[in-house]
Design a protein around this motif. Structure first.
Motif, short mmCIF file in Angstrom:
data_model
loop_
_atom_site.label_atom_id
_atom_site.label_comp_id
_atom_site.label_asym_id
_atom_site.label_seq_id
_atom_site.Cartn_x
_atom_site.Cartn_y
_atom_site.Cartn_z
N ALA A 298 0.94 -1.06 0.16
CA ALA A 298 0.09 0.01 -0.04
C ALA A 298 0.82 1.20 -0.09
CB ALA A 298 -0.91 0.01 1.18
N SER A 299 2.01 1.25 0.78
CA SER A 299 2.75 2.47 0.93
C SER A 299 3.44 2.50 -0.39
CB SER A 299 3.91 2.12 1.75
OG SER A 299 3.14 2.13 3.05
N LYS A 300 3.91 1.35 -1.33
CA LYS A 300 4.47 1.44 -2.67
C LYS A 300 3.48 2.22 -3.40
CE LYS A 300 3.88 -1.93 -5.12
NZ LYS A 300 3.61 -3.16 -5.50
N ASN A 301 2.26 1.69 -3.47
CA ASN A 301 1.25 2.29 -4.55
C ASN A 301 1.06 3.70 -4.22
OD1 ASN A 301 1.13 -0.32 -5.62
ND2 ASN A 301 -0.63 -0.76 -4.45
N ARG A 302 0.93 4.15 -2.99
CA ARG A 302 1.08 5.57 -2.82
C ARG A 302 2.00 6.42 -3.30
NH1 ARG A 302 -0.98 3.70 2.37
NH2 ARG A 302 1.09 3.96 3.57
N ILE A 303 3.17 5.81 -3.11
CA ILE A 303 4.33 6.53 -3.74
C ILE A 303 4.29 6.58 -5.00
CG2 ILE A 303 6.86 6.45 -3.98
CD1 ILE A 303 6.78 5.03 -1.01
N LEU A 304 3.89 5.67 -5.85
CA LEU A 304 3.82 5.52 -7.37
C LEU A 304 2.63 6.55 -7.92
CD1 LEU A 304 4.34 1.61 -8.04
CD2 LEU A 304 5.55 3.50 -8.42
N GLU A 308 3.26 14.29 -6.81
CA GLU A 308 4.54 14.91 -6.60
C GLU A 308 5.96 13.87 -6.91
OE1 GLU A 308 2.28 14.82 -4.63
OE2 GLU A 308 1.66 16.94 -4.12
N VAL A 309 5.87 12.64 -6.45
CA VAL A 309 6.80 11.84 -6.96
C VAL A 309 6.78 11.83 -8.53
CG1 VAL A 309 7.52 9.42 -6.87
CG2 VAL A 309 6.45 10.49 -4.80
N GLN A 310 5.90 11.58 -9.30
CA GLN A 310 6.02 11.61 -10.56
C GLN A 310 6.40 12.55 -11.39
OE1 GLN A 310 2.06 10.53 -11.90
NE2 GLN A 310 1.86 8.58 -11.13
N ALA A 311 6.15 13.94 -10.84
CA ALA A 311 6.68 15.27 -11.26
C ALA A 311 8.28 15.33 -10.84
CB ALA A 311 5.88 16.26 -10.64
N TRP A 312 8.71 14.72 -9.95
CA TRP A 312 9.88 14.74 -9.49
C TRP A 312 10.78 13.92 -10.53
CZ3 TRP A 312 12.81 10.42 -6.91
CH2 TRP A 312 14.10 10.76 -6.42
N LEU A 313 10.17 12.54 -10.57
CA LEU A 313 11.02 11.72 -11.33
C LEU A 313 11.07 12.11 -13.05
CD1 LEU A 313 9.31 8.36 -10.40
CD2 LEU A 313 11.54 9.22 -9.96
N ALA A 314 9.99 12.91 -13.41
CA ALA A 314 9.89 13.66 -14.64
C ALA A 314 10.89 14.57 -14.82
CB ALA A 314 8.56 13.86 -15.08
N GLN A 319 16.17 16.51 -17.00
CA GLN A 319 17.52 17.08 -16.53
C GLN A 319 18.62 16.10 -17.26
OE1 GLN A 319 18.23 20.08 -15.38
NE2 GLN A 319 20.45 19.59 -15.97
N LEU A 320 18.52 14.78 -16.87
CA LEU A 320 19.45 13.74 -17.39
C LEU A 320 19.52 13.79 -18.88
CD1 LEU A 320 18.89 10.78 -14.88
CD2 LEU A 320 20.68 12.59 -14.84
N SER A 321 18.30 13.62 -19.45
CA SER A 321 18.41 13.75 -20.92
C SER A 321 19.03 14.82 -21.51
CB SER A 321 17.03 13.33 -21.53
OG SER A 321 16.26 14.43 -21.08
N ARG A 322 18.74 15.94 -21.14
CA ARG A 322 19.38 17.07 -21.49
C ARG A 322 20.87 17.46 -21.37
NH1 ARG A 322 14.67 19.60 -19.54
NH2 ARG A 322 15.80 20.15 -17.47
N THR A 323 21.34 16.78 -20.25
CA THR A 323 22.77 16.84 -20.00
C THR A 323 23.58 15.49 -20.71
OG1 THR A 323 22.36 17.35 -17.66
CG2 THR A 323 24.32 16.33 -18.00
N ALA A 324 22.69 14.72 -21.01
CA ALA A 324 23.32 13.54 -21.93
C ALA A 324 23.33 13.92 -23.36
CB ALA A 324 22.54 12.23 -22.04
N LEU A 325 22.42 14.68 -23.64
CA LEU A 325 22.35 15.27 -25.39
C LEU A 325 23.22 16.34 -25.34
CD1 LEU A 325 18.57 15.36 -26.13
CD2 LEU A 325 20.29 14.02 -26.96
#
Length: 432
Positions: A298-304, A308-314, A319-325
């Motif tokens: 249940a805790s895992k599903n709340r995090i997913l 806020e978590v989804q926006a943070w991951l995005a 940032q990683l993709s821009r840096t890599a490019l």
């Protein structure tokens, strides 16, 4: 009567025409073919001029008759070989002569023969395994990977990464990945996985090492922040309590915590035994307790599901993709250099490991055996590809490859014919 080659639609010709090596190689082959064709035709024409010239002589002597006989036989030999060479690729003079335009009319038979030839003479287990054993694939692959192969592979990977990264930024693809991966993660039972990880870490002693390091960090932090603890105690104390008492209280708190941490660092202490018991109980709950399992999932599903978590991951991915490019666009790319260094390290490690080289050889042998099992289909595939080539283009390509050498047959036929004609004339005079 054999029929001539049928023209293919232009679009089909563009799709199925077999490519030449390069434009420069094709142009060189065309120049060589034109040169040799002119030489052969010029030699035949020269024989014709000699033949006509000798007939114009009013009182031909021995030499003139000898030249006439040689020229006559040279013309016969040259024309015969011209007919034979031309009949391979097209109809001589466009005439519907049987058994001419052999290659265009035999394309399907050539395709079947080529497919069977590859199937029976290349794709056999005995030949492939013998070549692989002689080739020492693992050793050569390791040597190539350690030196020239590392920059090549690193360049290919670095060249493909920008397109891959940009494709992953597609919204539809991201939505699909979020739905697919998110659904799989939601279905995943995380509690047993965590239990096994903790169990393995405990059994291997890694948990004790990590725990002792954490305690060491805590003790060091207490020592470094004594003054801050004094201020915290003083700030929360009553105004009428003397500062000396506050400092003693703070010192007692620090000492008690340090003693507790010191006991925990001792492998046989009571505190350490209780910690181990608690860790064992946690493992049991993670592996066998339905309530604990439901709580963790249940805790895992709340995090997913958290925006806020989804926006943070995005944001992290962006940032990683821009840096890599940006790095991949740099001629002195650190990513490319890291890839090259890592591949070269793998190559050098493989070159020094005979067992891994033997494993590579074994994998290649297994792949070769699988390839042999598909040889009939592979031979059929080759035949189908050749059968699908445009007839006119196929004929042109084959003539570019072997046509210039075939012109020497015309030259030799003209010269040999002339020599034979002279020999026959001399023998007829000698024995006539």
């Amino acid at each position: 009567m054999a029929s001539g080659p049928q023209p293919q639609p232009e679009s089909a010709a563009l799709l199925v025409a077999p490519p030449f090596a390069s434009d420069r190689a094709e142009e060189a082959a065309r120049r060589r073919l034109r040169r040799n064709r002119r030489l052969a035709t010029g030699l035949l024409a020269g024989m014709g001029v000699v033949f006509v010239g000798t007939h114009l002589a009013e009182a031909p002597g021995f030499a003139v008759l000898l030249l006439r006989s040689g020229a006559e036989a040279g013309i016969v030999g040259g024309v015969a070989d011209w007919f034979a060479v031309t009949a391979l690729f097209r109809r001589p003079l466009g005439l519907p002569i049987p058994h001419t335009a052999i290659i265009p009319n035999s394309k399907d038979r050539i395709a079947r023969t080529l497919g069977r030839f590859i199937e029976r003479n290349f794709l056999t287990e005995e030949i492939l395994l013998r070549k692989l054993a002689d080739g020492q694939v693992g050793q050569r692959f390791a040597a190539w990977l350690a030196a020239p192969g590392a920059p090549v592979i690193a360049g290919l990977v670095a060249g493909a990464l920008p397109g891959l990264i940009r494709s992953l930024e597609d919204h539809d693809l991201q939505d699909f990945a979020n739905r697919t991966l998110g659904e799989q993660l939601r279905r995943a039972d995380l509690a047993p996985i965590l239990g096994r990880v903790v169990e393995l870490a405990t059994a291997s002693g890694e948990a004790d090492i990590l725990f002792e390091r954490a305690i060491g960090i805590g003790v060091g932090w207490l020592e470094e922040n004594r003054n801050q603890i004094d201020r915290l105690v003083e700030a929360r104390s009553r105004w009428w309590v003397p500062k000396t008492v506050d400092r003693r209280i703070a010192a007692a708190i620090v000492s008690a915590i340090a003693d507790l941490l010191g006991d925990l660092r001792q492998p046989d202490s009571e505190a350490r035994l209780k910690f181990r018991e608690a860790l064992t109980g946690l493992i049991e709950e993670l592996l066998r307790s339905p309530a604990r399992r439901d709580q963790i999932n249940a805790s895992k599903n709340r995090i997913l599901d958290s925006p806020e978590v989804q926006a943070w991951l995005a944001s992290i991915w962006g940032q990683l993709s821009r840096t890599a490019l940006q790095d991949l666009a740099d001629p002195a790319s650190k990513t490319r250099a890291a890839l090259e260094h890592g591949i070269a390290l793998v190559g050098r490690a493989l070159a020094a490991d005979d067992a891994m080289q033997a494993h590579v050889d074994a994998v290649v042998r297994r792949l070769a055996v699988q390839l042999v099992a598909w040889r009939r289909k592979l031979g059929g595939f080759v035949a189908e590809v050749v059968r699908g080539w445009d007839t006119r283009t196929l004929t042109d390509r084959l003539e570019l490859v072997v046509g210039s050498d075939l012109q020497y047959i015309r030259m030799n036929g003209t010269i040999v014919g002339a020599l034979v004609g002279c020999a026959i004339f001399l023998m007829s005079r000698l024995f006539g």
